[in-house]
Design an enzyme around this catalytic site. Structure first.
Site, PDB file in Angstrom:
ATOM      1  N   GLY A 327       3.268  29.160  88.643  1.00  0.00           N
ATOM      2  CA  GLY A 327       3.474  28.388  87.437  1.00  0.00           C
ATOM      3  C   GLY A 327       2.299  28.437  86.488  1.00  0.00           C
ATOM      4  O   GLY A 327       1.516  29.392  86.473  1.00  0.00           O
ATOM      5  N   HIS A 328       2.161  27.378  85.688  1.00  0.00           N
ATOM      6  CA  HIS A 328       1.142  27.319  84.637  1.00  0.00           C
ATOM      7  C   HIS A 328      -0.264  27.437  85.221  1.00  0.00           C
ATOM      8  O   HIS A 328      -1.128  28.099  84.647  1.00  0.00           O
ATOM      9  CB  HIS A 328       1.298  26.004  83.876  1.00  0.00           C
ATOM     10  CG  HIS A 328       0.435  25.896  82.667  1.00  0.00           C
ATOM     11  ND1 HIS A 328       0.653  26.619  81.516  1.00  0.00           N
ATOM     12  CD2 HIS A 328      -0.673  25.139  82.419  1.00  0.00           C
ATOM     13  CE1 HIS A 328      -0.264  26.322  80.613  1.00  0.00           C
ATOM     14  NE2 HIS A 328      -1.087  25.420  81.134  1.00  0.00           N
ATOM     15  N   PHE A 329      -0.500  26.777  86.355  1.00  0.00           N
ATOM     16  CA  PHE A 329      -1.819  26.805  86.987  1.00  0.00           C
ATOM     17  C   PHE A 329      -1.845  27.878  88.084  1.00  0.00           C
ATOM     18  O   PHE A 329      -2.116  27.591  89.259  1.00  0.00           O
ATOM     19  CB  PHE A 329      -2.167  25.427  87.555  1.00  0.00           C
ATOM     20  CG  PHE A 329      -2.328  24.369  86.497  1.00  0.00           C
ATOM     21  CD1 PHE A 329      -3.513  24.217  85.806  1.00  0.00           C
ATOM     22  CD2 PHE A 329      -1.271  23.527  86.179  1.00  0.00           C
ATOM     23  CE1 PHE A 329      -3.660  23.246  84.824  1.00  0.00           C
ATOM     24  CE2 PHE A 329      -1.398  22.549  85.202  1.00  0.00           C
ATOM     25  CZ  PHE A 329      -2.594  22.405  84.517  1.00  0.00           C
TER      26      PHE A 329
END
Length: 353
Positions: A327-329
């Site tokens: 995901g984003h991280f």
């Protein structure tokens, strides 16, 4: 008298029994060889996504990370530094709502080969956090202080790792000093409208243009403990939350305890729409300078969607793109995989010419 009484024998004659056993043995051996060949091929295919160059990506001993401060324009800027003995420098720029702490796993994976610098922006982490009622926070200000830090450290050339807020900070640095960049590493760092859904584009525009109390309170709510944990770190890993270290949000929330600290992030979220207006400038930079570019993008990110990664190829068609199952991280989920891609990319870019 029968010398053989094997179930595969089709005759009482010994010679026929021997022939049958030999045939069955050869057939079995051939089947086993075929299985081994197919297994080896499958194993090679599964590893090809990582080990696709001659680069040696085996682990090396890391350099000790140091935790330092430098005074930039009268403000103390915190940064992590490792691998000073190496010639090539990689600067890691963090996103929202984090700090250089987000790179705590990636730094030792790179510092055995590269000089690594990871700053905390002004207003984030251990850096000074002037009162936002007296000091306006914009991405111009963040970039100005990161540039000032690199000047103090006498860093003339660097590769840049940009994630989330790191993209607008980094591209401002590149526009100011276009010749300093050696390579660009993009991890969920937007530079194209394709990377933002229409509702998200509308959100950033409204946050910038409407400063009503209701709208400001809505943005302020995004800096709450629940929002940081559940709408940031755990949002993209609902079935795999054990991969996300709780130290991440615990560290971030420590620096979001006061109204003042939270309003710093509110001001930056309000300023974010200006980045969208600057996208054409960033894209023009990429087209003109064609920097060696590696894109490692978490495809499960609903905020900065994968189309934003693919859009880079319009302006830097030779960029290396990898969509990760994260995901984003992504650097919190797949730091080792990202480090391997970086090492291979740097090897191909600076060794094989």
């Amino acid at each position: 008298m029968k010398l053989f009484n094997h179930p595969f024998c089709y005759s009482s004659e010994n010679k026929f029994c021997i022939k049958s056993l030999v045939f069955k043995t050869i057939f079995t051996v051939l089947i086993l060889l075929l299985v081994l060949i197919l297994t080896d091929k499958a194993s090679a295919e599964s590893s090809r996504s990582i080990d696709n160059t001659d680069a040696n990506v085996s682990a090396v001993w890391p350099s000790k990370t140091s935790y330092r401060y430098a005074t930039v324009e009268g403000k103390r800027i915190f940064y992590r530094e490792a691998g000073e003995q190496h010639k090539q420098t990689i600067v890691l720029l963090h996103g929202y709502p984090s700090s250089s702490h987000t790179y705590r796993e990636l730094i030792p994976l790179l510092s055995g080969r590269y000089h690594v610098i990871a700053p905390d922006y002004l207003g984030s982490g251990y850096s000074d956090r002037p009162d936002p009622s007296q000091h306006k926070y914009t991405f111009d200000v963040l970039a100005q202080h990161v540039e000032g830090l690199l000047n103090i450290l006498n860093v003339e050339k660097y590769s840049l790792y940009i994630q989330d807020f790191g993209a607008p900070v980094g591209f401002r640095m590149l526009l100011n000093n276009p010749d300093k960049l050696e390579a660009l590493i993009v991890q969920n760092g937007n530079a194209y409208l394709e990377g933002l859904t229409l509702p998200r584009q509308a959100f950033f525009k409204k946050a910038n243009q409407e400063k009503s109390l209701e709208q400001t309170d809505k943005i302020y709510s995004f800096t709450s403990e629940s929002a940081i944990i559940n709408k940031q770190y755990l949002r993209d890993v609902p079935e795999n939350i054990e991969t996300m270290n709780p130290d991440s949000w615990t560290h971030d929330l420590h620096f979001l305890q006061t109204e003042k600290d939270r309003n710093i992030q509110v001001q930056l979220l309000q300023d974010y729409y200006n980045n969208l207006l600057d996208y054409p400038k960033w894209q023009a930079y990429l087209r003109k300078y064609q920097p060696p570019t590696l894109i490692v993008w978490g495809k499960k990110d609903p905020a900065f969607i994968a189309a934003g990664a693919e859009a880079y190829l319009k302006d830097v068609p030779n960029a290396e793109l990898h969509l990760l199952d994260s995901g984003h991280f992504s650097v919190e989920e797949k730091s080792v995989e990202i480090a391997q891609y970086i090492v291979q990319f740097m090897h191909k870019t600076f060794t094989i010419k």
